[in-house]
Write an enzyme that holds these catalytic residues in place. Structure first.
Site, mmCIF file in Angstrom:
data_model
loop_
_atom_site.group_PDB
_atom_site.id
_atom_site.type_symbol
_atom_site.label_atom_id
_atom_site.label_comp_id
_atom_site.label_asym_id
_atom_site.label_seq_id
_atom_site.Cartn_x
_atom_site.Cartn_y
_atom_site.Cartn_z
ATOM 1 N N THR A 241 33.913 46.325 35.895
ATOM 2 C CA THR A 241 34.223 45.541 36.973
ATOM 3 C C THR A 241 33.646 45.377 37.637
ATOM 4 O O THR A 241 33.782 46.128 38.580
ATOM 5 C CB THR A 241 35.569 44.965 36.492
ATOM 6 O OG1 THR A 241 36.486 45.375 36.973
ATOM 7 C CG2 THR A 241 36.369 44.791 35.203
ATOM 8 N N GLU B 120 36.750 43.754 29.892
ATOM 9 C CA GLU B 120 37.874 43.932 29.774
ATOM 10 C C GLU B 120 38.000 43.881 28.333
ATOM 11 O O GLU B 120 38.954 44.650 27.592
ATOM 12 C CB GLU B 120 39.325 44.448 30.463
ATOM 13 C CG GLU B 120 39.605 44.901 32.331
ATOM 14 C CD GLU B 120 38.709 44.029 33.268
ATOM 15 O OE1 GLU B 120 38.244 42.732 32.815
ATOM 16 O OE2 GLU B 120 39.159 43.740 34.348
ATOM 17 N N LYS C 64 46.593 25.572 46.695
ATOM 18 C CA LYS C 64 48.218 25.127 46.291
ATOM 19 C C LYS C 64 48.073 24.324 47.622
ATOM 20 O O LYS C 64 48.886 24.600 48.308
ATOM 21 C CB LYS C 64 48.958 26.324 46.304
ATOM 22 C CG LYS C 64 48.696 27.370 45.321
ATOM 23 C CD LYS C 64 49.357 28.867 45.474
ATOM 24 C CE LYS C 64 49.062 29.636 44.521
ATOM 25 N NZ LYS C 64 47.859 30.760 44.377
ATOM 26 N N TRP D 52 48.904 22.194 42.232
ATOM 27 C CA TRP D 52 47.824 23.203 41.679
ATOM 28 C C TRP D 52 46.962 22.256 41.584
ATOM 29 O O TRP D 52 46.823 21.700 40.739
ATOM 30 C CB TRP D 52 48.210 24.377 40.799
ATOM 31 C CG TRP D 52 49.403 25.382 40.975
ATOM 32 C CD1 TRP D 52 50.272 26.233 41.899
ATOM 33 C CD2 TRP D 52 49.300 26.739 40.382
ATOM 34 N NE1 TRP D 52 50.517 27.247 42.151
ATOM 35 C CE2 TRP D 52 49.969 27.746 41.080
ATOM 36 C CE3 TRP D 52 48.392 27.092 39.180
ATOM 37 C CZ2 TRP D 52 50.235 29.090 40.085
ATOM 38 C CZ3 TRP D 52 49.020 28.111 37.629
ATOM 39 C CH2 TRP D 52 50.419 29.126 39.076
#
Ligand code: ADP
Length: 541
Positions: free
Chosen positions: A184, A329, A438, A443
């Site tokens: 990754t 993944e 934030k 959010w």
């Protein structure tokens, strides 16, 4: 009572066996680094993969040995893929766009014994080979005629290697044996090694050829523009041979004109890549007035596909867009935006809204969203939380156990994404959890803001990051790359966004840049942008 079926290990050579036996005359067409277009068939791929494996076995390569590749999508890369995986070695695809230090770390960490390299990347490896003591040699993926002058240690000509081999019968081993490796990109900390097994690759391919996923069959011509070093070219290196589709491999040329040329001459039915590639193609089509008469579907993923891009493909070129989401993944496909039966009776706006989401998981991927305490949240399309996944093609740990077990007691893997799930089973990414803004305890989705901003005709690319604010903690800053020749102002862009989002989501400021930094897999590099704009004073602060 036990079932009484055969023990037939899911080894990846079975995919190629099937392609050779039932689709042996189907072609693989590759744009080579040397220049010409190369054509051959699955029968040829099978024969040469066996020769390569035999040559490598004679040179001592064995089960479990790790071999690196630094190569574009092309037929020789496919031979290494099938030849060495089927031999029981582990093929480790290297992303050539990574920084030199990251490559050094990855190659040493994975313990690559040999590296197969396309001509393009010989200089990349020459520059770092002194830091790669364990690499015994470098196979240059070309013929004698094109062998370069190189300082690489023990350079081997690929075609000479093929000539050393003869027919090889594939060995049989446990289907859980490692067969591929991909790191990754490590936006935080060191890159981590994801290790695929034969079983997970075969299962993932079966999952993704299905009708509500990639829907690949033997009548189709498929062009994976997404590189093989970006998580198995999103399964297509397995799912195309498995279903007998003709493959078109674009090599190193991914500009609009080169991609268009292959789509047109090879009459490509379906293709797949990250949004930045399609941005280049759409700009090329716009400037030349060309159309896409053969292309039927385009799969777009890797980062959020802006609604304006879906609209352009579907409205202007009559090409169906499938918005896909996944992770290295996850082998990597996790969801695809294919509409459900019955949805065709809903309004066009509702259908379009569903297509803009990241889609529904295929069989083999389970999903749920949770709050900070791990409680599952409702699938109402409104509540957003941490996106957790599990399934047979999803990592449970990284190479060498780095980071420990990465799943919880229920085997759930936290994707690091924040998302919603709706009653139709569509998942929508709100943001990566570390990119969400934030503001005063609430959010704001940077992806939503970016999607709207790039819909402005004079905006080439948009990124949104949170910057410090004395009252609200963070407020959004919109970073814009204008289209060539445009002088569009920040006020004009904000006026364009007005009414399309809640008032309190409106960016507090707009900054113009010549270029937005990208990661090696084509994502906006938010970390770098946040550093670049650290201390940026918002007019509202
Ligand atoms: P990296 O590029 O960092 O190596 P991956 O390619 O595995 O890693 O990236 C996975 C991440 O990419 C996902 O967790 C998600 O944040 C993002 N991503 C992938 N596809 C999409 C999509 N269609 N929309 C939004 N984000 C996406």
């Amino acid at each position: 009572m036990q079932g009484l079926m055969q023990d037939w290990p899911l080894l990846v050579h079975t995919v190629l066996d099937h392609a050779r036996t039932y689709h042996g005359d189907r072609e693989i067409v590759s744009r080579t680094v040397e220049g010409p277009i190369h054509r051959y068939t699955y029968t040829d791929l099978d024969a040469r993969s066996r020769k390569l494996a035999s040559a490598m076995a004679k040179r001592g390569l064995k089960l479990g040995d790790v071999v690196g590749t630094m190569a574009w999508n092309g037929y020789r890369h496919m031979e290494i893929w099938y030849g060495l995986m089927s031999l029981g070695s582990v093929v480790h695809t290297l992303n050539p766009r990574l920084f030199a230090e990251q490559l050094v770390y990855i190659i040493n960490h994975a313990e690559d014994q040999l590296i197969f390299v396309d001509l393009t990347f010989v200089p990349v490896l020459e520059a770092i080979q002194d830091k790669l003591p364990a690499v015994r040699g470098y196979v240059i993926m070309t013929d004698r005629e094109h062998m370069p002058e190189t300082s690489l240690r023990n350079p081997i000509c690929y075609e000479d290697l093929i000539d050393e081999g003869d027919h090889m019968e594939w060995p049989r081993f446990d289907e859980n044996t490692a067969c591929g490796m991909c790191y990754t990109s490590g936006t935080t900390g060191n890159p981590k090694g994801v290790v695929y097994s034969h079983r997970s690759n075969v299962l993932h391919s079966l999952m993704t050829v299905a009708g509500d996923a990639l829907a690949i069959d033997n009548r189709q011509t498929i062009m994976p523009v997404v590189p093989m070093f970006h998580a198995n070219a999103w399964s297509m290196t397995f799912s195309c041979p498995m279903s007998g589709a003709k493959m078109v491999m674009p090599g190193g040329k991914m500009d609009g004109e080169s991609i268009y040329e292959l789509l047109d001459t090879e009459k490509v039915y379906m293709t797949a890549a990250v949004p930045t590639v399609w941005l280049m193609l759409l700009q090329y089509l716009e400037s030349t007035g060309k159309k896409l008469p053969h292309l039927t579907r385009v799969v777009i993923g890797g980062s959020a596909c802006p609604p304006s891009m879906i609209e352009a493909f579907e409205r202007d070129y009559d090409v169906e867009v499938v918005h896909a989401w996944g992770m290295t993944e996850m082998s990597p496909l996790g969801s695809l935006g294919v509409l459900r039966g019955g949805m065709e009776n809903r309004s066009e706006a509702e259908q379009f809204a569903a297509k803009c989401k990241q889609g529904r998981p295929p069989y083999g991927v389970e999903m749920k969203i949770t709050d900070d305490d791990g409680n599952e949240m409702p699938r109402d399309g409104e509540s957003f939380g941490h996106l957790l996944v599990r399934g047979p093609c999803i990592s449970q740990s990284y190479l060498k156990g780095e980071g420990g077990r990465i799943v919880d007691d229920g085997n759930w893997f936290d994707t690091g994404d924040v998302s919603t799930l709706d009653a139709d089973g569509f998942m929508q990414i709100t943001d990566r959890s570390k990119d969400v803004i934030k503001s005063g305890g609430e959010w704001i989705s940077s992806i939503d803001l970016e999607n709207i901003a790039v819909g402005h005709p004079e905006v080439a690319e948009a990124a949104v990051i949170g910057v410090e604010h004395p009252k609200w903690d963070e407020r959004p800053l919109l970073v814009i790359v204008r289209r060539d020749g445009s002088q569009v102002s920040g006020e004009e862009i904000l006026a364009f966004m007005d009414g399309k989002i809640a008032k309190w989501w409106m960016p507090d400021d707009v900054a113009f840049v010549d270029e937005i930094p990208h990661t090696a897999t084509g994502k906006i590099q938010k970390l770098t942008l946040r550093e670049q704009f650290k201390g940026h004073r918002l007019p509202t602060a």
